[in-house]
Scaffold this motif. Sequence first.
Motif, PDB file in Angstrom:
ATOM      1  N   PRO A  52     -83.951 -38.859  54.637  1.00 61.61           N
ATOM      2  CA  PRO A  52     -82.955 -39.892  54.413  1.00 61.61           C
ATOM      3  C   PRO A  52     -82.235 -39.723  53.077  1.00 61.61           C
ATOM      4  CG  PRO A  52     -85.093 -40.772  53.867  1.00 61.61           C
ATOM      5  CD  PRO A  52     -85.306 -39.349  54.357  1.00 61.61           C
ATOM      6  N   VAL A  53     -81.110 -40.381  53.001  1.00 60.36           N
ATOM      7  CA  VAL A  53     -80.343 -40.472  51.760  1.00 60.36           C
ATOM      8  C   VAL A  53     -80.382 -41.942  51.348  1.00 60.36           C
ATOM      9  CG1 VAL A  53     -78.086 -40.231  50.685  1.00 60.36           C
ATOM     10  CG2 VAL A  53     -78.851 -38.544  52.358  1.00 60.36           C
ATOM     11  N   ALA A  65     -84.605 -32.996  51.918  1.00 56.87           N
ATOM     12  CA  ALA A  65     -83.545 -32.046  52.263  1.00 56.87           C
ATOM     13  C   ALA A  65     -84.170 -30.835  52.928  1.00 56.87           C
ATOM     14  CB  ALA A  65     -82.782 -31.621  51.014  1.00 56.87           C
ATOM     15  N   ARG A  66     -83.515 -30.384  53.975  1.00 59.10           N
ATOM     16  CA  ARG A  66     -83.960 -29.182  54.674  1.00 59.10           C
ATOM     17  C   ARG A  66     -82.736 -28.287  54.842  1.00 59.10           C
ATOM     18  NH1 ARG A  66     -88.226 -29.582  59.287  1.00 59.10           N
ATOM     19  NH2 ARG A  66     -88.789 -31.160  57.780  1.00 59.10           N
ATOM     20  N   ILE A  67     -82.845 -27.053  54.364  1.00 60.25           N
ATOM     21  CA  ILE A  67     -81.731 -26.123  54.412  1.00 60.25           C
ATOM     22  C   ILE A  67     -82.223 -24.827  55.039  1.00 60.25           C
ATOM     23  CG2 ILE A  67     -80.130 -24.750  53.022  1.00 60.25           C
ATOM     24  CD1 ILE A  67     -80.102 -27.061  51.029  1.00 60.25           C
ATOM     25  N   ARG A  68     -81.448 -24.308  56.001  1.00 58.83           N
ATOM     26  CA  ARG A  68     -81.804 -23.048  56.659  1.00 58.83           C
ATOM     27  C   ARG A  68     -80.718 -22.026  56.353  1.00 58.83           C
ATOM     28  NH1 ARG A  68     -81.121 -20.528  61.731  1.00 58.83           N
ATOM     29  NH2 ARG A  68     -79.808 -22.232  62.459  1.00 58.83           N
ATOM     30  N   LEU A  69     -81.154 -20.880  55.828  1.00 61.35           N
ATOM     31  CA  LEU A  69     -80.234 -19.807  55.488  1.00 61.35           C
ATOM     32  C   LEU A  69     -80.449 -18.628  56.427  1.00 61.35           C
ATOM     33  CD1 LEU A  69     -80.614 -19.786  51.603  1.00 61.35           C
ATOM     34  CD2 LEU A  69     -78.817 -20.865  52.947  1.00 61.35           C
ATOM     35  N   LEU A  70     -79.364 -17.947  56.756  1.00 65.57           N
ATOM     36  CA  LEU A  70     -79.438 -16.719  57.526  1.00 65.57           C
ATOM     37  C   LEU A  70     -79.586 -15.556  56.558  1.00 65.57           C
ATOM     38  CD1 LEU A  70     -76.513 -17.369  60.020  1.00 65.57           C
ATOM     39  CD2 LEU A  70     -78.955 -17.612  60.454  1.00 65.57           C
ATOM     40  N   PRO A  71     -80.114 -14.434  57.030  1.00 66.96           N
ATOM     41  CA  PRO A  71     -80.185 -13.266  56.141  1.00 66.96           C
ATOM     42  C   PRO A  71     -78.780 -12.888  55.664  1.00 66.96           C
ATOM     43  CG  PRO A  71     -81.443 -12.882  58.144  1.00 66.96           C
ATOM     44  CD  PRO A  71     -80.707 -14.171  58.338  1.00 66.96           C
ATOM     45  N   CYS A  72     -78.705 -12.528  54.423  1.00 61.91           N
ATOM     46  CA  CYS A  72     -77.413 -12.165  53.829  1.00 61.91           C
ATOM     47  C   CYS A  72     -77.010 -10.779  54.309  1.00 61.91           C
ATOM     48  CB  CYS A  72     -77.526 -12.193  52.307  1.00 61.91           C
ATOM     49  SG  CYS A  72     -75.958 -11.992  51.495  1.00 61.91           S
ATOM     50  N   ARG A  73     -75.802 -10.695  54.869  1.00 64.93           N
ATOM     51  CA  ARG A  73     -75.265  -9.411  55.326  1.00 64.93           C
ATOM     52  C   ARG A  73     -74.131  -9.005  54.390  1.00 64.93           C
ATOM     53  NH1 ARG A  73     -73.580 -11.234  60.949  1.00 64.93           N
ATOM     54  NH2 ARG A  73     -75.005 -12.973  60.937  1.00 64.93           N
TER      55      ARG A  73
END
Length: 83
Positions: A52-53, A65-73
């Motif tokens: 929540p905020v 906070a939940r953040i999903r990153l993709l592999p950096c290309r």
Amino acid sequence: MHDLITSPRCAPLLFGAHSNGPVDIEELEQLLLRLSRMAADLPQLAESDFNPVLATPGGVTVLDARIRLLPCRPQDPYLRRLR
């Protein structure tokens, strides 16, 4: 950005409905601007969830906070894509 916050039907809750004080709208706008800036600066950002905020008259706090990153290309710096 202001219209994005004030146009939903639940917006009166942000302005003090039900005897609560109005939340800090400027801080809420800053949170959304920073999130959009993060999405623009990080092309590997796949997903972000702020829930929540807590928005109060004294400020805005992201409690989880939940953040999903993709592999950096490697990218061509002169090539831009629409997301």
